[in-house]
Structures are given as structure tokens and as C-alpha cells.
Design a protein around this motif. Structure first.
Motif, PDB file in Angstrom:
ATOM      1  N   VAL A  93       8.961   1.434   4.766  1.00  0.00           N
ATOM      2  CA  VAL A  93       8.564   1.883   6.105  1.00  0.00           C
ATOM      3  C   VAL A  93       9.706   2.658   6.728  1.00  0.00           C
ATOM      4  CG1 VAL A  93       7.729   1.214   8.383  1.00  0.00           C
ATOM      5  CG2 VAL A  93       7.123  -0.168   6.392  1.00  0.00           C
ATOM      6  N   ASP A  94       9.392   3.849   7.225  1.00  0.00           N
ATOM      7  CA  ASP A  94      10.354   4.642   7.995  1.00  0.00           C
ATOM      8  C   ASP A  94       9.817   4.785   9.410  1.00  0.00           C
ATOM      9  OD1 ASP A  94      11.969   5.007   5.796  1.00  0.00           O
ATOM     10  OD2 ASP A  94      11.103   6.949   5.266  1.00  0.00           O
ATOM     11  N   TYR A  95      10.596   4.291  10.376  1.00  0.00           N
ATOM     12  CA  TYR A  95      10.229   4.406  11.778  1.00  0.00           C
ATOM     13  C   TYR A  95      11.029   5.536  12.419  1.00  0.00           C
ATOM     14  CZ  TYR A  95       7.347   0.266  12.710  1.00  0.00           C
ATOM     15  OH  TYR A  95       6.329  -0.655  12.775  1.00  0.00           O
ATOM     16  N   HIS A  96      10.324   6.418  13.099  1.00  0.00           N
ATOM     17  CA  HIS A  96      10.948   7.441  13.935  1.00  0.00           C
ATOM     18  C   HIS A  96      10.730   6.987  15.379  1.00  0.00           C
ATOM     19  CE1 HIS A  96      11.015   9.768  10.235  1.00  0.00           C
ATOM     20  NE2 HIS A  96       9.723   9.526  10.118  1.00  0.00           N
ATOM     21  N   LEU A  97      11.772   6.444  15.981  1.00  0.00           N
ATOM     22  CA  LEU A  97      11.667   5.821  17.294  1.00  0.00           C
ATOM     23  C   LEU A  97      12.245   6.727  18.372  1.00  0.00           C
ATOM     24  CD1 LEU A  97      12.893   2.235  16.321  1.00  0.00           C
ATOM     25  CD2 LEU A  97      10.534   3.073  16.400  1.00  0.00           C
ATOM     26  N   ARG A  98      11.576   6.763  19.504  1.00  0.00           N
ATOM     27  CA  ARG A  98      12.110   7.452  20.667  1.00  0.00           C
ATOM     28  C   ARG A  98      12.181   6.471  21.819  1.00  0.00           C
ATOM     29  NH1 ARG A  98      13.681  11.962  22.845  1.00  0.00           N
ATOM     30  NH2 ARG A  98      13.297  12.403  25.044  1.00  0.00           N
ATOM     31  N   GLY A 131       0.788  -1.228   0.000  1.00  0.00           N
ATOM     32  CA  GLY A 131       0.000   0.000   0.000  1.00  0.00           C
ATOM     33  C   GLY A 131       0.818   1.274   0.000  1.00  0.00           C
ATOM     34  N   GLY A 132       2.099   1.214  -0.332  1.00  0.00           N
ATOM     35  CA  GLY A 132       2.900   2.422  -0.447  1.00  0.00           C
ATOM     36  C   GLY A 132       3.691   2.749   0.807  1.00  0.00           C
ATOM     37  N   PRO A 133       4.452   3.842   0.760  1.00  0.00           N
ATOM     38  CA  PRO A 133       5.311   4.229   1.891  1.00  0.00           C
ATOM     39  C   PRO A 133       4.515   4.520   3.156  1.00  0.00           C
ATOM     40  CG  PRO A 133       5.894   5.443  -0.102  1.00  0.00           C
ATOM     41  CD  PRO A 133       4.596   4.759  -0.386  1.00  0.00           C
ATOM     42  N   VAL A 134       5.115   4.192   4.295  1.00  0.00           N
ATOM     43  CA  VAL A 134       4.516   4.442   5.604  1.00  0.00           C
ATOM     44  C   VAL A 134       5.570   5.082   6.496  1.00  0.00           C
ATOM     45  CG1 VAL A 134       3.552   3.378   7.681  1.00  0.00           C
ATOM     46  CG2 VAL A 134       2.880   2.539   5.430  1.00  0.00           C
ATOM     47  N   GLY A 135       5.161   6.105   7.251  1.00  0.00           N
ATOM     48  CA  GLY A 135       6.023   6.707   8.254  1.00  0.00           C
ATOM     49  C   GLY A 135       5.371   6.604   9.618  1.00  0.00           C
ATOM     50  N   ARG A 136       6.052   5.980  10.567  1.00  0.00           N
ATOM     51  CA  ARG A 136       5.490   5.770  11.904  1.00  0.00           C
ATOM     52  C   ARG A 136       6.390   6.391  12.963  1.00  0.00           C
ATOM     53  NH1 ARG A 136       4.436  -0.609  10.753  1.00  0.00           N
ATOM     54  NH2 ARG A 136       2.500  -0.394   9.538  1.00  0.00           N
ATOM     55  N   THR A 137       5.782   7.063  13.908  1.00  0.00           N
ATOM     56  CA  THR A 137       6.479   7.615  15.063  1.00  0.00           C
ATOM     57  C   THR A 137       6.062   6.808  16.278  1.00  0.00           C
ATOM     58  OG1 THR A 137       6.535   9.828  14.106  1.00  0.00           O
ATOM     59  CG2 THR A 137       6.852   9.648  16.485  1.00  0.00           C
ATOM     60  N   CYS A 138       7.051   6.184  16.954  1.00  0.00           N
ATOM     61  CA  CYS A 138       6.748   5.252  18.035  1.00  0.00           C
ATOM     62  C   CYS A 138       7.672   5.469  19.223  1.00  0.00           C
ATOM     63  CB  CYS A 138       6.914   3.806  17.571  1.00  0.00           C
ATOM     64  SG  CYS A 138       5.885   3.349  16.166  1.00  0.00           S
ATOM     65  N   ALA A 139       7.115   5.306  20.417  1.00  0.00           N
ATOM     66  CA  ALA A 139       7.916   5.284  21.636  1.00  0.00           C
ATOM     67  C   ALA A 139       8.254   3.840  21.967  1.00  0.00           C
ATOM     68  CB  ALA A 139       7.147   5.920  22.783  1.00  0.00           C
ATOM     69  N   VAL A 140       9.525   3.596  22.280  1.00  0.00           N
ATOM     70  CA  VAL A 140       9.999   2.261  22.639  1.00  0.00           C
ATOM     71  C   VAL A 140      10.602   2.333  24.036  1.00  0.00           C
ATOM     72  CG1 VAL A 140      11.586   0.396  22.052  1.00  0.00           C
ATOM     73  CG2 VAL A 140      10.473   1.712  20.233  1.00  0.00           C
ATOM     74  N   PRO A 141      10.176   1.495  24.961  1.00  0.00           N
ATOM     75  CA  PRO A 141      10.714   1.545  26.316  1.00  0.00           C
ATOM     76  C   PRO A 141      12.218   1.232  26.344  1.00  0.00           C
ATOM     77  CG  PRO A 141       8.674   0.292  26.260  1.00  0.00           C
ATOM     78  CD  PRO A 141       9.086   0.502  24.840  1.00  0.00           C
ATOM     79  N   VAL A 142      12.965   2.032  27.075  1.00  0.00           N
ATOM     80  CA  VAL A 142      14.386   1.747  27.286  1.00  0.00           C
ATOM     81  C   VAL A 142      14.515   0.424  28.034  1.00  0.00           C
ATOM     82  CG1 VAL A 142      16.423   2.460  28.600  1.00  0.00           C
ATOM     83  CG2 VAL A 142      15.190   4.125  27.223  1.00  0.00           C
ATOM     84  N   GLY A 143      15.475  -0.381  27.657  1.00  0.00           N
ATOM     85  CA  GLY A 143      15.735  -1.631  28.357  1.00  0.00           C
ATOM     86  C   GLY A 143      15.113  -2.850  27.728  1.00  0.00           C
ATOM     87  N   LEU A 144      14.253  -2.670  26.713  1.00  0.00           N
ATOM     88  CA  LEU A 144      13.634  -3.819  26.071  1.00  0.00           C
ATOM     89  C   LEU A 144      14.292  -4.099  24.726  1.00  0.00           C
ATOM     90  CD1 LEU A 144       9.785  -3.468  26.639  1.00  0.00           C
ATOM     91  CD2 LEU A 144      11.510  -4.572  28.067  1.00  0.00           C
TER      92      LEU A 144
END
Length: 227
Positions: free
Chosen positions: A212-217, A101-114
Motif C-alpha cells: 500500500v502506498d498512501y499519498h497523504l495531504r 489483492g495486489g498493490p494499492v495506491g490511495r490519495t487521502c486528505a488528513v486533517p491537520v492536528g489529528l
């Protein structure tokens, strides 16, 4: 979902130098990993040693996470990252691909330590289908500009639990024994801060191309009740 359905999910994939055409690695269903915690634990379990997980544990865990959400809350169909945290486990963090379905950009929080686990390309179906699928899958993935290593996991028997109306078209809630295979990335816990995960992938059988481009924090989760 039927065991003959060939469903490809992508987060991109490192180009394979050789085809993965080995015989099925496992012929028994995987043992279930810990169920997602319904509420944050005051004393969470230590993170999984993600690099020691077997092929069955990797593929069982991710597929049952991805298949357990209805389409309107699915991390697989998510276009912006709002459902990244849906049904996550307390000791490992899964990331989803797409169904095309085409390009996707996701902004996600990821817990530190996992530790982080995700497929570059994966499918469920018959064991024989995996040989063709793995032979023709390719792509690339980078984290903060550094290429990631893709790990091919051949046809592995898993027990798949699905909910009706999930991202893969399940028409009823239930379970089945099936085979899974794919290219996978296992990451140690991310350092605190922002990270860019860029992924590209495609396959010929079935034909699909995904970006897919992930913007992770990566941040320490806020305790329940904190202000």
C-alpha cells in the motif's frame, strides 16, 4: 464474523527482531472511544494523546471503525482513497490496510492536528491464534522515506461491532467478544503539506502479501458552509 476467523490486514510492518508470544494482555472488553461525529463540530474535542492509549483502546477503536462500513464504502477495500474519510472520528484519524489483492495506491486528505493510527498487520480470532500470527508477521513502513517503528500488541480482548456485508465477510449486523492482536503505528499529527506513506507486509498464517502506498495531504479542514 466469527471469533475463529483469522483476518489479516496490512499496511506493511517493521520486521520483528523477536516474536510476540506473550500471554494475552487483557481479558475484558475495551471501553468504547468517542463515536464518529455525524456532523463537524464547531468546537471539536482536542486530539487524543495517541501514545497513551492502551492496547484495548487501540485495537477496539480501529477494528470497530474498519468493521462498521459495508464493502462498497469500506476504507479497507478502497483502491484509490475515495473512502479514507468514511466514519472517521473527530479526535483521531485511522488508516486502513487491505485484505490482499495486489498493490494499492490511495490519495487521502488528513486533517491537520489529528494523530494518525493504523495497523501494519492485525487480526481477530482466538487468543492462541495471535501467538502464531505475531510470530510470523513481518514487513516495513516509511513516512517520507523515514522508517516507522512498529509496536506489537499481543492478544487483547475487545468487543467487536460489525455491519453485514463489511470487508471481512460479516453476514449479519451484530457484536461479539473476540481477541485482537497486531503490529501498530501511532503517529503524532502530520505537518501541513504532502506526505508519502509507503508500506509493505506479509504473514504466513494466514498467507497474504500486501503493498500500500498512501499519498497523504495534511490540511486544515474547510469549515461547514465555507466557500
Amino acid at each position: 464474523m466469527t471469533s475463529r476467523r483469522r483476518t489479516a490486514l496490512f499496511l506493511g510492518a517493521l520486521l520483528l527482531a523477536t516474536a510476540c508470544t506473550a500471554a494475552p494482555e487483557h481479558d475484558t472488553a475495551a471501553t468504547a472511544p468517542p463515536a464518529p461525529a455525524e456532523e463537524p463540530s464547531e468546537s471539536p474535542s482536542p486530539p487524543l494523546a495517541v501514545h497513551t492509549l492502551t492496547s484495548a483502546e487501540v485495537q477496539y477503536g480501529w477494528w470497530n471503525w474498519a468493521s462498521g462500513s459495508e464493502a462498497n464504502r469500506s476504507p479497507v477495500l478502497d483502491r484509490d482513497g475515495r473512502w479514507c474519510g468514511e466514519r472517521q472520528h473527530e479526535d483521531i484519524w485511522y488508516l486502513a490496510g487491505t485484505t490482499g489483492g495486489g498493490p494499492v495506491g490511495r490519495t487521502c486528505a488528513v486533517p491537520v492536528g489529528l494523530p494518525v493510527l493504523f495497523p501494519l498487520v492485525t487480526m481477530v480470532g482466538e487468543a492462541a491464534d495471535c501467538t502464531v500470527f505475531m510470530d510470523r508477521a513481518q514487513g516495513s513502513a516509511t513516512l517520507d522515506g523515514v522508517p516507522l517503528t512498529a509496536e506489537p500488541l499481543g492478544a487483547t480482548r475487545i468487543q467487536l461491532y460489525s455491519v453485514a456485508g463489511n470487508a471481512f465477510g460479516a453476514t449479519a449486523t451484530g457484536s461479539e467478544n473476540t481477541w485482537s492482536c497486531g503490529l501498530w503505528v501511532r503517529l503524532d499529527p502530520l505537518a501541513p503539506g504532502n506526505h508519502e506513506l509507503t508500506v509493505r507486509g506479509r504473514a504466513e498464517e494466514p498467507a497474504v502479501s500486501v503493498e500500500v502506498d498512501y499519498h497523504l495531504r495534511a490540511a486544515v479542514p474547510t469549515p461547514t458552509g465555507a466557500v
